[in-house]
Design an enzyme around this catalytic site. Structure first.
Site, PDB file in Angstrom:
ATOM      1  CB  CYS A  57      -0.957   0.004   1.178  1.00  0.00           C
ATOM      2  SG  CYS A  57      -1.953  -1.480   1.233  1.00  0.00           S
ATOM      3  CG  HIS A  61      -3.227   3.158   2.473  1.00  0.00           C
ATOM      4  ND1 HIS A  61      -3.751   2.793   1.251  1.00  0.00           N
ATOM      5  CD2 HIS A  61      -3.260   2.036   3.246  1.00  0.00           C
ATOM      6  CE1 HIS A  61      -4.075   1.510   1.288  1.00  0.00           C
ATOM      7  NE2 HIS A  61      -3.784   1.036   2.488  1.00  0.00           N
ATOM      8  CG  ASN A  79      -6.544  -1.247   1.528  1.00  0.00           C
ATOM      9  OD1 ASN A  79      -5.851  -0.836   0.594  1.00  0.00           O
ATOM     10  ND2 ASN A  79      -6.018  -1.706   2.640  1.00  0.00           N
TER      11      ASN A  79
HETATM   12  N1  COA Z   1     -18.424  -8.945   9.698  1.00  0.00           N
HETATM   13  C1  COA Z   1     -18.865  -9.193  10.940  1.00  0.00           C
HETATM   14  N2  COA Z   1     -18.039  -9.486  11.964  1.00  0.00           N
HETATM   15  C2  COA Z   1     -16.713  -9.496  11.710  1.00  0.00           C
HETATM   16  C3  COA Z   1     -16.193  -9.256  10.422  1.00  0.00           C
HETATM   17  C4  COA Z   1     -17.102  -8.967   9.402  1.00  0.00           C
HETATM   18  N3  COA Z   1     -16.715  -8.700   8.131  1.00  0.00           N
HETATM   19  N4  COA Z   1     -14.852  -9.337  10.488  1.00  0.00           N
HETATM   20  C5  COA Z   1     -14.526  -9.626  11.758  1.00  0.00           C
HETATM   21  N5  COA Z   1     -15.659  -9.727  12.492  1.00  0.00           N
HETATM   22  C6  COA Z   1     -15.781 -10.023  13.920  1.00  0.00           C
HETATM   23  C7  COA Z   1     -14.558 -10.718  14.502  1.00  0.00           C
HETATM   24  O1  COA Z   1     -14.648 -12.109  14.294  1.00  0.00           O
HETATM   25  C8  COA Z   1     -14.658 -10.353  15.965  1.00  0.00           C
HETATM   26  O2  COA Z   1     -15.572 -11.179  16.579  1.00  0.00           O
HETATM   27  P1  COA Z   1     -15.321 -11.694  18.087  1.00  0.00           P
HETATM   28  O3  COA Z   1     -15.288 -10.432  18.931  1.00  0.00           O
HETATM   29  O4  COA Z   1     -16.487 -12.582  18.327  1.00  0.00           O
HETATM   30  O5  COA Z   1     -13.983 -12.399  18.069  1.00  0.00           O
HETATM   31  C9  COA Z   1     -15.234  -8.929  15.923  1.00  0.00           C
HETATM   32  O6  COA Z   1     -15.847  -8.792  14.633  1.00  0.00           O
HETATM   33  C10 COA Z   1     -14.219  -7.839  16.140  1.00  0.00           C
HETATM   34  O7  COA Z   1     -13.103  -8.086  15.297  1.00  0.00           O
HETATM   35  P2  COA Z   1     -11.848  -7.155  15.300  1.00  0.00           P
HETATM   36  O8  COA Z   1     -10.836  -7.740  14.361  1.00  0.00           O
HETATM   37  O9  COA Z   1     -11.408  -6.850  16.684  1.00  0.00           O
HETATM   38  O10 COA Z   1     -12.488  -5.802  14.686  1.00  0.00           O
HETATM   39  P3  COA Z   1     -11.843  -4.423  14.505  1.00  0.00           P
HETATM   40  O11 COA Z   1     -12.676  -3.383  15.114  1.00  0.00           O
HETATM   41  O12 COA Z   1     -10.368  -4.428  14.809  1.00  0.00           O
HETATM   42  O13 COA Z   1     -11.980  -4.211  12.926  1.00  0.00           O
HETATM   43  C11 COA Z   1     -10.642  -4.340  10.956  1.00  0.00           C
HETATM   44  C12 COA Z   1     -11.355  -5.121  12.041  1.00  0.00           C
HETATM   45  C13 COA Z   1      -9.919  -5.338  10.061  1.00  0.00           C
HETATM   46  C14 COA Z   1     -11.665  -3.585  10.157  1.00  0.00           C
HETATM   47  C15 COA Z   1      -9.628  -3.359  11.599  1.00  0.00           C
HETATM   48  O14 COA Z   1      -8.871  -4.023  12.586  1.00  0.00           O
HETATM   49  C16 COA Z   1      -8.696  -2.748  10.595  1.00  0.00           C
HETATM   50  O15 COA Z   1      -9.090  -2.034   9.706  1.00  0.00           O
HETATM   51  N6  COA Z   1      -7.393  -3.011  10.748  1.00  0.00           N
HETATM   52  C17 COA Z   1      -6.412  -2.496   9.833  1.00  0.00           C
HETATM   53  C18 COA Z   1      -6.369  -3.371   8.636  1.00  0.00           C
HETATM   54  C19 COA Z   1      -5.673  -2.701   7.504  1.00  0.00           C
HETATM   55  O16 COA Z   1      -5.637  -1.511   7.379  1.00  0.00           O
HETATM   56  N7  COA Z   1      -5.142  -3.541   6.618  1.00  0.00           N
HETATM   57  C20 COA Z   1      -4.533  -3.102   5.440  1.00  0.00           C
HETATM   58  C21 COA Z   1      -3.197  -2.524   5.682  1.00  0.00           C
HETATM   59  S1  COA Z   1      -2.661  -1.719   4.250  1.00  0.00           S
END
Ligand code: COA
Length: 330
Positions: free
Chosen positions: A116, A257, A287
């Site tokens: 990215c 980004h 993204n």
């Molecule tokens: N729909 C519904 N529930 C979902 C889900 C989806 N698409 N994806 C994950 N969950 C659930 C998880 O299983 C978890 O459940 P649990 O509490 O029962 O274990 C819950 O939602 C919370 O998951 P978590 O990973 O803690 O959520 P979050 O608030 O951190 O959001 C992201 C997840 C991925 C959106 C966030 O962490 C993020 O954007 N991270 C950065 C990723 C990124 O930028 N990547 C690219 C880099 S260039």
């Protein structure tokens, strides 16, 4: 010979026509529009057609950037494609784009893998090569067909990504004050496993076992990356502003980004730069990795969010983990 001052002379972008909404995704995996929107700010993303590859997206964006710069393919002697979804493991997608654009054999063409952060890495690389005086005009393209490496069964990743391309033409400034003021790149290789495609390379070649184990798809530790991303982008912004004796007030528009609206909001808060000075399109495209910043930059220019004389700040983070920033005057 005096070192030429390098500027962005034009930008262009391209997104596939197919729109994939959160609503549609919620019929494929266990998710909801509400979850995706509140956790990421994403409403929809674009998906390339079958048979449409990264080089096709890249070529469309590059053509638009050439028109914007008032140049033709014959003027380009350096072509960099920043991508993690090349058409093929080899040769470089840049050579395929070269052929599609009709750029001559005098041009150096190569791919750059900084995920990215790829476009910011490409700006740094191209501007240094142009400043050497050995090349005159460069095309820096960020292009991705992430839909080809997303596990459509994995709700934790498949809701995040989309396909797109963005491009910039770089060359000697035209005496209007426009220039790339600075670029600064970083990498934290110890965190490589946080975001990767585990198989298909020399460490873990493709086999029936890797295919059966879904090892050719993006694997991500989302929650950990979230925190690191905010810290890395803060560091990159602080350092580039400090090194060039600038303050956030002098930045007309920040092009971050586009990974997650909450990451952008956190950066806005910690840097005390109002959110309305950030250009945001993650809601419509998700993204798009290497394409994210050049796509947003091109949109921001077309929408009048970046005007002549403005200084913009580009800031990226991605797999590697790589990160970096650039200051660009228009
Ligand atoms: N729909 C519904 N529930 C979902 C889900 C989806 N698409 N994806 C994950 N969950 C659930 C998880 O299983 C978890 O459940 P649990 O509490 O029962 O274990 C819950 O939602 C919370 O998951 P978590 O990973 O803690 O959520 P979050 O608030 O951190 O959001 C992201 C997840 C991925 C959106 C966030 O962490 C993020 O954007 N991270 C950065 C990723 C990124 O930028 N990547 C690219 C880099 S260039």
């Amino acid at each position: 010979m005096a070192t030429p001052t390098i500027a962005i002379l034009g930008t262009g972008s391209y997104v596939p026509t197919r729109v994939l909404t959160n609503e549609e995704l919620s019929k494929k995996v266990d998710t909801t529009d509400e979850w995706i929107l509140t956790r990421t700010g994403i409403k929809q993303r674009r998906i390339a057609a079958e048979g449409e590859s990264t080089s096709d997206l890249a070529a469309h964006a590059a053509k638009a950037a050439l028109i914007d710069a008032g140049l033709t393919a014959a003027d380009i002697d350096l072509l960099i494609v920043a991508t993690i979804t090349p058409d093929l493991p080899m040769p470089a997608t840049a050579t395929i784009v070269q052929h599609k654009l009709g750029i001559g054999t005098h041009a150096a063409c190569f791919d750059l893998n900084a995920a990215c952060s790829g476009f910011v890495y490409g700006l740094d690389t191209a501007s240094a090569m142009l400043a050497s005086g050995r090349y005159r005009h460069a095309l820096v393209i960020g292009a991705e067909k992430l839909s080809s490496v997303v596990d459509w069964k994995d709700r934790t990743t498949c809701v995040l990504f989309g396909d797109a391309a963005g491009a910039a033409v770089l060359g000697p400034t035209r005496g209007d004050g426009a220039r790339i003021i600075a670029t600064k790149l970083y990498s934290e290789g110890g965190m490589a496993e946080m975001l990767c495609i585990p198989a298909g390379g020399s460490a873990n070649p493709a086999s029936t076992a890797t295919l059966a184990g879904d090892q050719h798809f993006i694997k991500m530790k989302g929650r950990e990356i979230f925190k690191v991303a905010v810290r890395e982008m803060e560091d990159a912004v602080e350092e580039i502003l400090e090194q060039h004796a600038m303050t956030a007030d002098q930045i007309a528009c920040v092009i971050p980004h586009q990974a997650n609206l909450r990451i952008i909001e956190a950066l806005s808060k910690s840097m005390e730069i109002p959110l309305d000075r950030f250009f945001i399109n993650v809601d419509r495209f998700g993204n798009t990795s290497g394409a994210s910043i050049p796509l947003a930059l091109d949109e921001a220019r077309r929408l009048g969010r970046v005007r002549r004389g403005d200084t913009t700040l580009l800031v990226a983070f991605g797999a590697g983990l790589t990160y970096g920033a650039a200051l660009v005057r228009w």
